[in-house]
Structures are given as structure tokens and as C-alpha cells.
Design a protein around this motif. Structure first.
Motif, PDB file in Angstrom:
ATOM      1  N   UNK A 243       0.822  -1.205   0.000  1.00 29.89           N
ATOM      2  CA  UNK A 243       0.000   0.000   0.000  1.00 29.89           C
ATOM      3  C   UNK A 243       0.862   1.263   0.000  1.00 29.89           C
ATOM      4  N   UNK A 244       1.906   1.284   0.815  1.00 25.90           N
ATOM      5  CA  UNK A 244       2.730   2.485   0.884  1.00 25.90           C
ATOM      6  C   UNK A 244       3.754   2.574  -0.242  1.00 25.90           C
ATOM      7  N   UNK A 245       3.880   1.495  -1.035  1.00 26.71           N
ATOM      8  CA  UNK A 245       4.837   1.490  -2.148  1.00 26.71           C
ATOM      9  C   UNK A 245       4.203   1.871  -3.475  1.00 26.71           C
ATOM     10  N   UNK A 246       2.900   2.221  -3.440  1.00 26.43           N
ATOM     11  CA  UNK A 246       2.182   2.475  -4.689  1.00 26.43           C
ATOM     12  C   UNK A 246       2.808   3.601  -5.500  1.00 26.43           C
ATOM     13  N   UNK A 247       3.199   4.684  -4.842  1.00 29.77           N
ATOM     14  CA  UNK A 247       3.764   5.825  -5.572  1.00 29.77           C
ATOM     15  C   UNK A 247       5.115   5.483  -6.173  1.00 29.77           C
ATOM     16  N   UNK A 248       5.953   4.786  -5.416  1.00 23.05           N
ATOM     17  CA  UNK A 248       7.258   4.374  -5.935  1.00 23.05           C
ATOM     18  C   UNK A 248       7.095   3.425  -7.119  1.00 23.05           C
ATOM     19  N   UNK A 249       6.156   2.497  -6.993  1.00 23.33           N
ATOM     20  CA  UNK A 249       5.902   1.548  -8.076  1.00 23.33           C
ATOM     21  C   UNK A 249       5.475   2.271  -9.346  1.00 23.33           C
TER      22      UNK A 249
END
Length: 368
Positions: free
Chosen positions: A227-233
Motif C-alpha cells: 500500500x505504501x509502495x504504490x507511488x514508488x511503483x
């Protein structure tokens, strides 16, 4: 070969003794290995098998269209899988059946496989490094991978990230390039050092998503991590991969899709006093032209946008602006074809225009 360094010489002696030139029976000898650096040295220079090999075949990854067909998925799902795993067909055998949609289905599939600490792909970069016998201290190579995955593109910037002088990194970078762990992308127009990029998508994904969240993933807090990696992904995995696929499409498929006279394909930077420069995602010269040579004709200028909204007129205006700048700077870009790549389609206004080629996921994957 690690345990028996005399093996190439033994093979050489057997080959010379039984070769057809010695009136022996016809035969074919196939030597196969997964470490590119090892295989490329077998018949090089003064090695024992030099002069005996008649075929040196590298088995490359699938292209995007072959990969999507192999996984039997739609273009939108195929793009996500390719951004994580790349085109290595062997991964298909060690993961669950592919997801059927790009939402919760893909999330569950990813969390059950690559993000699962019990899965074999969770430590795939370690396995890849272990294949190369020249690599000793893996931490240095992991640090280089992490630096390049995060956006460092030159030895100086990589050295600053890993705490080493750029010259001291030369040996390590050469090993990683020889092993196809990193690749050098040359600027199409400017005489400058090549841009260093991660060659394997699964390594990029691991260094951007897995390694920074290793403790939480091992504690099985997978949903929280994802969930918190969505922007990096989205910005550091999907965005760069979409740009890469756009260049691949121009190189392999554009001439069959209505674009003419395509030669070398890459990216570049266009100086601009008004906007402090522009990044050109896709640029191609004519088939007989050479990069960084002003006698070559620029035949394609392209922009690749992996956003959640349709692309519109402003994107084409930016491409047209860059074309005018290149002409003013002395490049033969008057007739450059404008190509706009979008993950999520185009506005009706831009679809009505005939002066730009529009490439969505369906066209990228040959499904339109």
C-alpha cells in the motif's frame, strides 16, 4: 568449471580428436550455461575453445508481445507483469497463474509471489549474482543496483551513493555490464557518457520495493508494504519501463505500423532556454543515419506517458515545440514523425488529429 578449470581444455582435446576433419563421425557439441560472462569467455582470445565454435547464441528475454502471448494475458495485465518480471520465460513456471485484472487480482498475485518471503523469487537478485564467479562481495553490487534503480545514471552519482570513488567503481560496473545486469544507453544526439540503467526489471523491482521494506515483508506485513509502495511503483517502476517499451516498439514494430525510415532508436535531452531543457523519451534517426551526427535525419520524436489520465493536445504541442528547437539547432528534424504513447488512452480532441501517431497499450501489444 569452478571445480575443474581444465574442463575447456579437455573438451578441446576431445573435439580435436574426434572432429569430422579427422574422419570421425558427424556430431554437434552444444555447451550451455546461464552465466553470460562465463559463456562469453569460452571462445574468446586465447581460450582453449577459440576457433572451434561456429555459433555463439545468446538466449534473450521475450519481447513484450511474445511475453504477453506466453502468459496468455491482456495488454494491461501483460504490462504490469513485464514491469516486474521482464520477459524471462522461466519465471512463468515458478509463480501462480497470472492475474486476470490490473486491480485487486494483480495485487494478490504480486503479494503471493514476488513479495512473499517464502517464495523463490523473493531473493532472485542474490541468485543472479551468485551465478557469476567473478562476484565476491555481493553487498557492493547490491548497492550499485540500488543506486541505479533509484535514478543514478553516471559512475560519479553511483559512487556518491555507495561511498566509492568513480574510478574505483570501474571494475564493478564492467562486470555488471558484461553480465547483463546493467546496460549503457547512449544519448542519441549529444556527445556525453552513456546513461547507466538496470537491465533486468525484477532487479529494479526488488531494489525499489523489496529491499527498503525487507523487515516488514519478512514480518508478513505485506499489504501494508504494498500500500505504501504504490507511488514508488508507479513513478520509478512503471514509468521508466513504459518509456523503455515505447523505444522497443519503435525499434521492432514501428515500420510495420505506418512509421517510415526507422534506424537507431534511443532517448536524448534537448536544451531549451525557455523551459530549461526537455527530456525526449523516444527519438529515432533514419535507417542509414548515425546517432550524434547532424547529417542524419531525425525521423521520430516520441513522448511516453504512464499516467492514469488520457493524454491530450498539450503533449503534442510539447513534441512540436521540441521539433522546432531541434531544427533551430541545426538538426534535420523538419519531417520528424510525432508519436505519443499513453498507458490510458487519449482525449477525443487528440484522436481527431492526423499529424501524430497515437500508441496505447493495445497498439503497443499488437492487439488493435
Amino acid at each position: 568449471m569452478d571445480g575443474s578449470p581444465e574442463l575447456p581444455s579437455v573438451i578441446q582435446a576431445l573435439y580435436d580428436k574426434h572432429a569430422p576433419a579427422k574422419n570421425g563421425p558427424a556430431f554437434r557439441l552444444i555447451l550451455c550455461g546461464s552465466a553470460i560472462s562465463v559463456m562469453s569467455r569460452l571462445a574468446a582470445g586465447d581460450q582453449a575453445l577459440r576457433g572451434r565454435a561456429i555459433l555463439d547464441l545468446r538466449i534473450n528475454r521475450f519481447g513484450i508481445r511474445d511475453a504477453a502471448d506466453y502468459w496468455n494475458v491482456t495488454p494491461d495485465v501483460g504490462f504490469l507483469i513485464d514491469a516486474v518480471l521482464g520477459g524471462a520465460p522461466g519465471y512463468r513456471d515458478v509463480v501462480d497463474d497470472p492475474p486476470t485484472d490490473v486491480g485487486p487480482g494483480f495485487d494478490r498475485w504480486l503479494m503471493g509471489n514476488v513479495l512473499n518471503p517464502g517464495h523463490i523469487l523473493f531473493t532472485e537478485p542474490d541468485y543472479l549474482l551468485a551465478e557469476d564467479p567473478r562476484i565476491g562481495d555481493r553487498m557492493i553490487y547490491h548497492s550499485i543496483w540500488e543506486s541505479v534503480s533509484s535514478g543514478a545514471t553516471t559512475p560519479t552519482r553511483i559512487g556518491g551513493d555507495v561511498g566509492m570513488d568513480a574510478k574505483a567503481l570501474t571494475y564493478h560496473l564492467r562486470i555488471m555490464q558484461d553480465a547483463d545486469f546493467l546496460r549503457n544507453d547512449s544519448d542519441m544526439l549529444m556527445q556525453r557518457k552513456p546513461v547507466i540503467r538496470v537491465a533486468d526489471p525484477i532487479v529494479r523491482f526488488h531494489n525499489l520495493i523489496v529491499r527498503p521494506n525487507l523487515a516488514d515483508l519478512e514480518a508478513r506485513r505485506t499489504e501494508e508494504v504494498w500500500s505504501r509502495s504504490a507511488e514508488v511503483f508507479a513513478s520509478k517502476v512503471l514509468g521508466p519501463h513504459f518509456e523503455h517499451l515505447a523505444r522497443e516498439w519503435v525499434h521492432w514494430h514501428a515500420r510495420h505500423e505506418g512509421l517510415e525510415d526507422i534506424g537507431a532508436v534511443g532517448s536524448t535531452q534537448v536544451p531549451c532556454r525557455e523551459h530549461r531543457g526537455h527530456e525526449v523519451d523516444v527519438i529515432a534517426v533514419n535507417a542509414t543515419g548515425m546517432p550524434r551526427n547532424k547529417s542524419s535525419r531525425i525521423t521520430v520524436l516520441g513522448e511516453a506517458k504512464c499516467t492514469n489520465r488520457p493524454r491530450g493536445v498539450a503533449d503534442v504541442q510539447r513534441l512540436d515545440h521540441m521539433r522546432r528547437i531541434l531544427v533551430e539547432q541545426g538538426w534535420r528534424a523538419d519531417d520528424a514523425q510525432l508519436v505519443l504513447f499513453s498507458r490510458n488512452g487519449f482525449t477525443d480532441e487528440i484522436r481527431a488529429r492526423s499529424d501524430v501517431h497515437l500508441v496505447d497499450l493495445d497498439r503497443l501489444y499488437g492487439r488493435s
